[in-house]
Design a protein around this motif. Sequence first.
Motif, PDB file in Angstrom:
ATOM      1  N   LEU A   1      -7.967  -1.487  -5.451  1.00 45.24           N
ATOM      2  CA  LEU A   1      -7.004  -0.848  -4.553  1.00 45.24           C
ATOM      3  C   LEU A   1      -7.398  -0.970  -3.084  1.00 45.24           C
ATOM      4  O   LEU A   1      -6.626  -0.632  -2.199  1.00 45.24           O
TER       5      LEU A   1
ATOM      6  N   LYS B   1      -1.718  -3.383  -7.203  1.00 45.72           N
ATOM      7  CA  LYS B   1      -1.198  -2.076  -6.794  1.00 45.72           C
ATOM      8  C   LYS B   1       0.134  -1.760  -7.456  1.00 45.72           C
ATOM      9  O   LYS B   1       0.394  -0.616  -7.804  1.00 45.72           O
TER      10      LYS B   1
ATOM     11  N   ARG C   1       0.832  -1.199   0.000  1.00 45.16           N
ATOM     12  CA  ARG C   1       0.000   0.000   0.000  1.00 45.16           C
ATOM     13  C   ARG C   1       0.879   1.267   0.000  1.00 45.16           C
ATOM     14  O   ARG C   1       0.622   2.221  -0.714  1.00 45.16           O
TER      15      ARG C   1
ATOM     16  N   PHE D   1       2.555   1.794  -3.298  1.00 48.31           N
ATOM     17  CA  PHE D   1       1.600   2.304  -4.297  1.00 48.31           C
ATOM     18  C   PHE D   1       1.413   3.815  -4.111  1.00 48.31           C
ATOM     19  O   PHE D   1       1.376   4.578  -5.081  1.00 48.31           O
TER      20      PHE D   1
END
Lengths: 451, 473
Positions: free
Chosen positions: A398, A425, A323, A326
């Motif tokens: 996402l 991602k 995460r 990304f």
Amino acid sequence: MRAVAAIARVSLQGALRSRLVVAMLGLLLLTVVVLPATIRGDGTLAGYTQVQIRYGLGAAGMILTVMTLWAAAAAVSLDVETRRVQTVVTKPVGPFTLWLGKWLGLCVMNAVLLAACGAVVFAMFLWKTREGPWDPDEARDFREHVRVARIPVSPDLAHLDRRIAEEEEAIRRDPEAPVDVRDARAVREVARQRAVARELFVAPDSEKSWRFEPPRRIRTDRPLVLRFRLAAARMSMEPVEGAFRVQAGPQTTDLIPVAAPPNRTTTLTLPPLSLAPGQPVTVTFVNRDQPAVFSAGEGLRLGVYETSFAVNYGRALLMMYVRLVFIAALGVTAGALFSFPVAAFVTGCLVFFVAMTAFVRTTPDAAHSHGGPPPEASPWEAFANRVAGAIHPVFVPLTDPDYLEMVSTGESVTWGLALRSLGFKIGVYGGLLALGATAVLRRRELGEARA
Amino acid sequence: MSAAAWARDRRTLAGLVVAAAGLAVAHLQNRPLVESRVRADIFEDPLGHTPPLVSLTTVALGGFRGLIADMLWVRSARLQEEGKYFELVQLADWITKLEPRHAAVWRYHAWNLAYNVSVFFSDPADRWRWVENGIQLLRDEGLRYNPEDAPMYFELAFIFQHKLGEKLDEAYPYYRNRLADEMTRLGLGFAMDFDRLAGDADARDALRTRLRLDVGRMREIDARYGPLDWRTPWPQAIYWAHQGLPLADSFHERALNRIINQCLMRMVQEGTAVRRDDGTWTYEPNLALAPVLVRRMQEVAARYPDEMPFLHAKVGNLEEVIALTGVWGDWATARMAHDALREAMGITEEEPPEVFAALALMARVDDPSSARVVTLVLGALVQAEQWRARAQFVRAMRWEAAAQAWYEAFDARLVSESARRRLSAPPLDELRARARHHVREGQASGFPFRTDVDLLELMAVFAEAGPPPSPAP
């Protein structure tokens, strides 16, 4: 490759020069060390684990998000603004190399910081949940049911679609239908709720069976567990009494009596069964008591041991890391398009949108579920719902399940989940962002003199 | 100086002027803002008497702490709705620490934990943990930051009086057992020697740290409202209500006084804790408090002379005292209560309290509520023992039969399993043994026994005369 490494190093140095990033580092240190000291939990091991992992890692993740967002937005945009980028683009370095180097620098920063935070939180978790201070029975339950990683398997409800269709038909024919029958979505939702409720209802002195299909690869040396939650209409200390019987191929267990408190999740360790790969398991509940209904959603699940808590924790960290990288990709790309403040703002907004679209989409449904006539949406609400509905599918890949809750409750964050997150991602969206940024940087005049 | 440099300096200068103007306006606004905060009683002194963590959050987060508190509050509500309770104590802890001087936040969360969340658990031990968390949130922390908030004292006293003292929660026997165990461990009991307690530094510190009880104040409470059995929940309810009284506005003053009155009444009915052989506790009347209750009723009614709720409470409680002390044979207190009742109702004729006691008892045996059933049955069994000791076997048998009839009448009303678990009286044989114990232990509960009064005979006379008239004048 050397060029990428050199740019990555410069990107990392640039991030660490930022005062905000340094301040955030201080805050991160404070959070990871001080926050666990303020945690009191609810007095149980399971409660303490949930709070410590969720908030310890959650707070660290939030700070890292802000840091990454800021450093990423600055990575290219500030280089362009201060014309430092000219020292790079005048060399044989392509725009993709520039983007990749900047992004990798931030990836390294996040990897180091997240690994450090994860290690501190894990060490504190191990220290706090060590055997000594807790009740031995509670510690045993904790070891068996929380400090593991089990894959939850829901009952096979393939026939549910037919039931839903029947319920829909019944609702449409009902002159006193609880919803506007012209609203197909509302009718479908009520029909689904009714069908699920019927599926999970067991009348007194009767029994009902459900079929589960565990994953093909399964550890046979660890018992299966059954997690169930019975709904009750009233608050009572009186448990619902019944028994479970489990069948796998020719093996059938004896009836396992249960006295389950209503409205609470109960975990039952099943007797050992030798399961062949892909062999389904049938669970039967014999109701000897009042009408019982298993709660929808998490009401009845088979837990299959997958791996250790430490591995599961590592996968949760991986999800968190994916995460962050990304967001780094998003910020670097935004920095290639806009000046620094605009890039930071746009990245922040996009991260916020990703988090909020699911909420905006589900809010009207939540209002519906409380019964009564559907609320009249204001023009602004209707517009916001339409926009959220339109962009939601873009953001769906996402969004992640609540992996911190999963790891802290002994539910497996599977490799499939982690790889899916990684693929979307980084592979898909990261790739698209890299291509977009490359295209922009290729066309953008990076060497123009400041006005 | 070049034109570009001048333009840059001009912009800087303009910025500085705007900033200085802003600072001046902020300075002018500061004093009225501080004054209005003082007027609204929300002036905070975050660095005073607070631990470093709270000071850090309140000062470092500034206005953002409200935002964070809101986010945590929303999360707390969502988790509660989803039946996920693990985090609620933690969230309540953080929310209250972010708004430490916002007393309503403490009160809400304590109530939520003790009442709303606890009932979702079926295991009494789990329930108790939540009730205890609610108590600790108010007592150990909320009052530390808001020592002058009378409603907080009310909430705390109410949890002791209602959640532990009343029989509404199915797990209340477990709560009371745990409380009595802990109090016993801390050396508390009935009719305590506070001089000895005050001299024992360890016990004093343990009380202060574990329960935030101050021995000096306990002594004051016990002298005023006692002798109390500190193993029961009601003395702590009175302790906290009494602390709140000097700080209370008119509304909360009445509410706190009401809690004290109700606790006294409940203690007359079941204010003595007795440990059974199996380690659990049972509760018997504390009739030594009956005269205290009578005096208290007179004081409070005199304080609020024109308020009907207090007058009704006085009349009801005095009637109850007359009936209960009558059946136990405590005629001195029954007379005292009867005199107070006559005065309250403006009755000038001299009436024997025995007649009124018989009438009041008739009304009560028809409705032997869970609070009074043990007092009535145990009183009747004590009467039986007393008559038996005087070789009045027929009277003894009549009292024994009456005790059994009252017990069975009450038991027959408990139709649901839930009511039976919650309200059942101890087994009749256990009460018989306790009655024998009371009589055998000399005058522990016995009073100068009057052989010239037999309430059962009086009741029989009234019963023959027709349906019992209302005991209330």
